[in-house]
Every structure is written in structure tokens, then in C-alpha cells.
Design a protein around this motif. Sequence first.
Motif, PDB file in Angstrom:
ATOM      1  N   GLY A 158      45.485  23.933  27.903  1.00  0.00           N
ATOM      2  CA  GLY A 158      45.517  23.398  29.261  1.00  0.00           C
ATOM      3  C   GLY A 158      46.442  24.168  30.173  1.00  0.00           C
ATOM      4  N   ILE A 159      46.433  25.502  30.059  1.00  0.00           N
ATOM      5  CA  ILE A 159      47.220  26.323  30.979  1.00  0.00           C
ATOM      6  C   ILE A 159      46.543  26.285  32.349  1.00  0.00           C
ATOM      7  CG2 ILE A 159      48.003  28.663  31.508  1.00  0.00           C
ATOM      8  CD1 ILE A 159      48.102  29.208  28.520  1.00  0.00           C
ATOM      9  N   VAL A 203      64.315  26.080  22.947  1.00  0.00           N
ATOM     10  CA  VAL A 203      63.598  27.341  22.868  1.00  0.00           C
ATOM     11  C   VAL A 203      62.327  27.212  23.695  1.00  0.00           C
ATOM     12  CG1 VAL A 203      62.375  28.965  21.372  1.00  0.00           C
ATOM     13  CG2 VAL A 203      64.483  27.880  20.565  1.00  0.00           C
ATOM     14  N   THR A 204      62.119  28.165  24.592  1.00  0.00           N
ATOM     15  CA  THR A 204      60.861  28.232  25.335  1.00  0.00           C
ATOM     16  C   THR A 204      60.059  29.400  24.783  1.00  0.00           C
ATOM     17  OG1 THR A 204      61.795  29.639  27.074  1.00  0.00           O
ATOM     18  CG2 THR A 204      61.915  27.248  27.401  1.00  0.00           C
ATOM     19  N   ARG A 205      58.726  29.246  24.793  1.00  0.00           N
ATOM     20  CA  ARG A 205      57.864  30.249  24.181  1.00  0.00           C
ATOM     21  C   ARG A 205      56.695  30.595  25.102  1.00  0.00           C
ATOM     22  NH1 ARG A 205      59.099  26.335  20.291  1.00  0.00           N
ATOM     23  NH2 ARG A 205      60.268  27.121  18.482  1.00  0.00           N
ATOM     24  N   SER A 206      56.265  31.846  25.010  1.00  0.00           N
ATOM     25  CA  SER A 206      55.041  32.300  25.667  1.00  0.00           C
ATOM     26  C   SER A 206      54.168  32.909  24.586  1.00  0.00           C
ATOM     27  CB  SER A 206      55.366  33.330  26.748  1.00  0.00           C
ATOM     28  OG  SER A 206      56.178  32.772  27.761  1.00  0.00           O
ATOM     29  N   GLU A 207      53.298  32.093  24.029  1.00  0.00           N
ATOM     30  CA  GLU A 207      52.517  32.500  22.854  1.00  0.00           C
ATOM     31  C   GLU A 207      51.016  32.577  23.116  1.00  0.00           C
ATOM     32  OE1 GLU A 207      55.250  30.682  19.272  1.00  0.00           O
ATOM     33  OE2 GLU A 207      53.839  29.316  20.241  1.00  0.00           O
ATOM     34  N   PHE A 208      50.563  32.019  24.227  1.00  0.00           N
ATOM     35  CA  PHE A 208      49.121  31.939  24.456  1.00  0.00           C
ATOM     36  C   PHE A 208      48.696  32.505  25.805  1.00  0.00           C
ATOM     37  CE2 PHE A 208      50.287  28.673  21.433  1.00  0.00           C
ATOM     38  CZ  PHE A 208      49.319  28.806  20.449  1.00  0.00           C
ATOM     39  N   GLY A 209      49.461  32.224  26.840  1.00  0.00           N
ATOM     40  CA  GLY A 209      49.043  32.599  28.181  1.00  0.00           C
ATOM     41  C   GLY A 209      48.955  34.084  28.428  1.00  0.00           C
ATOM     42  N   ASP A 210      49.677  34.880  27.632  1.00  0.00           N
ATOM     43  CA  ASP A 210      49.654  36.329  27.832  1.00  0.00           C
ATOM     44  C   ASP A 210      48.708  37.034  26.861  1.00  0.00           C
ATOM     45  OD1 ASP A 210      51.067  35.905  25.526  1.00  0.00           O
ATOM     46  OD2 ASP A 210      52.866  37.000  26.151  1.00  0.00           O
ATOM     47  N   LEU A 217      39.467  26.765  27.943  1.00  0.00           N
ATOM     48  CA  LEU A 217      38.745  25.494  27.850  1.00  0.00           C
ATOM     49  C   LEU A 217      39.013  24.608  29.050  1.00  0.00           C
ATOM     50  CD1 LEU A 217      39.270  24.640  24.069  1.00  0.00           C
ATOM     51  CD2 LEU A 217      37.283  25.695  25.148  1.00  0.00           C
ATOM     52  N   GLU A 218      40.294  24.441  29.389  1.00  0.00           N
ATOM     53  CA  GLU A 218      40.682  23.593  30.513  1.00  0.00           C
ATOM     54  C   GLU A 218      41.656  24.361  31.392  1.00  0.00           C
ATOM     55  OE1 GLU A 218      41.592  19.311  29.728  1.00  0.00           O
ATOM     56  OE2 GLU A 218      41.634  20.018  27.659  1.00  0.00           O
ATOM     57  N   MET A 219      41.276  24.580  32.624  1.00  0.00           N
ATOM     58  CA  MET A 219      42.194  25.200  33.578  1.00  0.00           C
ATOM     59  C   MET A 219      41.903  24.656  34.960  1.00  0.00           C
ATOM     60  SD  MET A 219      42.925  29.178  32.725  1.00  0.00           S
ATOM     61  CE  MET A 219      43.390  29.756  31.095  1.00  0.00           C
ATOM     62  N   ALA A 252      54.057  21.344  26.131  1.00  0.00           N
ATOM     63  CA  ALA A 252      53.239  22.550  25.991  1.00  0.00           C
ATOM     64  C   ALA A 252      52.013  22.481  26.884  1.00  0.00           C
ATOM     65  CB  ALA A 252      52.808  22.741  24.538  1.00  0.00           C
ATOM     66  N   TRP A 253      51.654  23.628  27.422  1.00  0.00           N
ATOM     67  CA  TRP A 253      50.352  23.820  28.037  1.00  0.00           C
ATOM     68  C   TRP A 253      49.316  24.195  26.980  1.00  0.00           C
ATOM     69  CZ3 TRP A 253      52.127  27.501  32.527  1.00  0.00           C
ATOM     70  CH2 TRP A 253      52.512  26.737  33.641  1.00  0.00           C
ATOM     71  N   ALA A 254      49.782  24.883  25.924  1.00  0.00           N
ATOM     72  CA  ALA A 254      48.848  25.355  24.900  1.00  0.00           C
ATOM     73  C   ALA A 254      49.558  25.417  23.553  1.00  0.00           C
ATOM     74  CB  ALA A 254      48.306  26.739  25.260  1.00  0.00           C
ATOM     75  N   THR A 255      48.923  24.874  22.521  1.00  0.00           N
ATOM     76  CA  THR A 255      49.442  24.911  21.157  1.00  0.00           C
ATOM     77  C   THR A 255      48.262  24.849  20.194  1.00  0.00           C
ATOM     78  OG1 THR A 255      49.620  22.489  21.155  1.00  0.00           O
ATOM     79  CG2 THR A 255      51.639  23.719  21.642  1.00  0.00           C
ATOM     80  N   ASN A 256      48.522  25.180  18.948  1.00  0.00           N
ATOM     81  CA  ASN A 256      47.510  24.984  17.908  1.00  0.00           C
ATOM     82  C   ASN A 256      47.797  23.688  17.161  1.00  0.00           C
ATOM     83  OD1 ASN A 256      45.798  27.200  18.267  1.00  0.00           O
ATOM     84  ND2 ASN A 256      47.265  28.562  17.270  1.00  0.00           N
ATOM     85  N   ARG A 257      47.731  22.597  17.904  1.00  0.00           N
ATOM     86  CA  ARG A 257      47.904  21.265  17.335  1.00  0.00           C
ATOM     87  C   ARG A 257      47.192  20.275  18.246  1.00  0.00           C
ATOM     88  NH1 ARG A 257      53.051  17.790  18.017  1.00  0.00           N
ATOM     89  NH2 ARG A 257      51.300  16.326  17.999  1.00  0.00           N
ATOM     90  N   PRO A 258      46.889  19.089  17.775  1.00  0.00           N
ATOM     91  CA  PRO A 258      46.257  18.099  18.648  1.00  0.00           C
ATOM     92  C   PRO A 258      47.166  17.739  19.821  1.00  0.00           C
ATOM     93  CG  PRO A 258      46.033  17.469  16.352  1.00  0.00           C
ATOM     94  CD  PRO A 258      46.992  18.615  16.384  1.00  0.00           C
ATOM     95  N   ALA A 259      46.552  17.458  20.946  1.00  0.00           N
ATOM     96  CA  ALA A 259      47.314  17.027  22.113  1.00  0.00           C
ATOM     97  C   ALA A 259      48.001  15.696  21.834  1.00  0.00           C
ATOM     98  CB  ALA A 259      46.386  16.890  23.318  1.00  0.00           C
ATOM     99  N   THR A 260      49.152  15.483  22.425  1.00  0.00           N
ATOM    100  CA  THR A 260      49.849  14.204  22.309  1.00  0.00           C
ATOM    101  C   THR A 260      50.676  13.960  23.552  1.00  0.00           C
ATOM    102  OG1 THR A 260      51.489  12.917  21.070  1.00  0.00           O
ATOM    103  CG2 THR A 260      51.756  15.301  21.042  1.00  0.00           C
ATOM    104  N   HIS A 261      50.677  12.710  23.976  1.00  0.00           N
ATOM    105  CA  HIS A 261      51.482  12.278  25.119  1.00  0.00           C
ATOM    106  C   HIS A 261      52.286  11.037  24.714  1.00  0.00           C
ATOM    107  CE1 HIS A 261      47.586  14.034  26.443  1.00  0.00           C
ATOM    108  NE2 HIS A 261      48.420  14.831  27.093  1.00  0.00           N
TER     109      HIS A 261
END
Length: 358
Positions: A158-159, A203-210, A217-219, A252-261
Motif C-alpha cells: 500500500g505504498i 529502525v526505519t527501512r526502505s525495502e520495497f518502494g525502491d 496492487l494498491e496505490m 508499514a506501507w509494504a511488508t511480506n506479512r498480512p496487514a494488521t491495524h
Amino acid sequence: MTGEYADVRTGIVGLGNIGHHHADRLVELGVPLVGGMDIAPDARSRFADRYDVPVYDDCHDLYDEVDAVVITTPNKYHEEYTVAALERGCHVLLEKPLANTLESAERIADAAATAEGTVKIGFNNRFLNAVQLVRNRIDRGKFGEVTHVEANYVRRRGIPGRGSWFTRREISGGGALIDLGVHAIDLSMYLLGYPAVEEVSGVTRSEFGDRDDYAYLEMWGDDSGPEAFDVDDSASAFVRCAGNRTVSLEVAWATNRPATHEFVVRGTEAAARFDLLEGDLTIHSASADGPDHLLDTTVETSENDTHADEQRAFFDAVTTSRDIGGDIEDALTVQRIIDGIYRSSEGGHTVDPADAEP
């Protein structure tokens, strides 16, 4: 126009999607919407066509016509438009976060401290019925001492559109942390009673957007590719407050795990678990009354429009001078926590948010 807010002429600065979202609710609430301002001609044209009000390319022209403004611009421009509104004596409802940088947020806070107008920050999730039910139980002592909040605001994919202002650090001030984390941090601190913050680690990460192979899928907006992305897409953090009260944060905007709120609010007498988007609420406790046992109580909540309720509270404050919370002081605390998490991630160590250099 008649109604309890009919005397509060209101305008909107920033006429994109969130500006339209607020405008619709102003009309429903019976607030006189008298104009809008945006630097983009297309945005002005769409707003004028939809709401049949004057539009301007200079905020001062709008401020001549209003008593209050809702500011929904990209983060970088919050200071410019908010300070100008306060100097004109306008009441201000400012969308979160307070600003794109801590320094800018502090300048807004300084301006608000001497302003005549009411200033509130758009922490609309406070008005979710599930949150209000939990806060009510806390205030009545049903949870005992509230000591910890687990805060999750995680998307799987969801970036926002890469190349939009959301993914450009110069304008946004950051990525998922400053976009989603601001909500999660405010809610956590709100339910803890906004204790003094002692230290932050994260820790902040940039693992997907770049990545060239990001799964689109969702933007919100078109994808301009990885070169248009220079912010974080996730963050993990821990906040320690006075009295050993704590917050654990996953956004997270994007992860390899199910979304959770999911948020979990832990107290010495009971705990609550609720979903920020769905509103589901469960109260957890234990009892030695009779055979020892555990209690899990599902609470049925009614769905509510948090932005509409936020606006109603804002205009109540404008017309009655009644304090509704969501003040600059809270928003500045959130901004300091966010700044602390970014500094902790960059430096690789725990930081005291109060030690930020001016």
C-alpha cells in the motif's frame, strides 16, 4: 444557512482528495463553505465546479473571507499556511502531521501559543467509537493502571503512488512512519494519558518502494517507479515514557506479512484489543471470583465517520471555547517521537527526543 455553526465562515487550503473529503463533511455539518485555495489550477477548477464557491491561488485572499480554515496541503507547506492563518486571526484545523520537520513543527507551535484562534490537529482516529469506549473505561478506572500499548498500522502492499508528494522526503518529511505512524503514536500516547517521553529506539527501512519488481496492487496515484521513492516504507520502534509506560510500534506501507491495524492496550485490571479500521473491540480480564477464570468480552460498536466527528468537535471548540484535546502540545510530542525514531535509526542507538538540536 442556519445551524449552530452557520456563523463560522470556513475555507479549505489544499484542494486534493482530502480537501474534498473535508469539504463534503463541512457541507453535511451545515458549516458555510465559502472558498478554497490551491496553487494548482486544475485543483481549483475541480473544487469550484463541485462546490460552487470562489477559489484562489493565494491564501491571503481566502483568509480575507473566512473565520476558519481546514488545511490539507502536503506536509512541507503546513507551516506557511498555518502561520499565515493564525496571524490573520483564523481558527485552524490542520491535517496531521504537524509539519514535515521538527523545526517547522516548533515554529507552528510558537505561532499558536500567541494566536487568538483555536488550533487543532487532525488526529481523527481518536474519535473512532472503539477508541472512545476504551478511553472512557480507562477514565473510569476499569483498566487499572494502563502501562503498555502495542500499536500496529501495517499494510501488505500500500505504498502511495511513487512520485507523489508522499514518497518525496523533501515534501513529506518521511514515509510510512510520518504518514501512518503519526496516527499510531498519537493514539497510543492518548490512551496512556500523554506521559513524558524519556527515550526512543527505532529502525526505519526502505525495502520495497525502491525496487523495480515492487508488486503494484494498491496505490493512490500513478506509479513513477523506484527513482521517485526516497523515504521509508516501514518502521519498528519502542517508546519509553515516565512511570515505565511504554509503546511498541509497527508501521508499514509494504511488508511480506498480512496487514494488521490491531491495537492492544494493557492495564493492570484489564486490557483491550481493537481494530483501527474495522472498529472491532474485545475486553480481556481475569477473575478469582469463584473458580479462577479468564474473561473475553466482545463489545459491539457502532460505525462512525471520524472526520465528521472531528470537525464537529473542532467547531464546538470554535463556538464555545471548549477544550477538545488534539492540541498543538500533543502534536509536537508526536513530532518529537517521530524525529527521535528517525535519529535513532540513523545513529543506531536509543535517543532522548528532548535532545534534538534546534
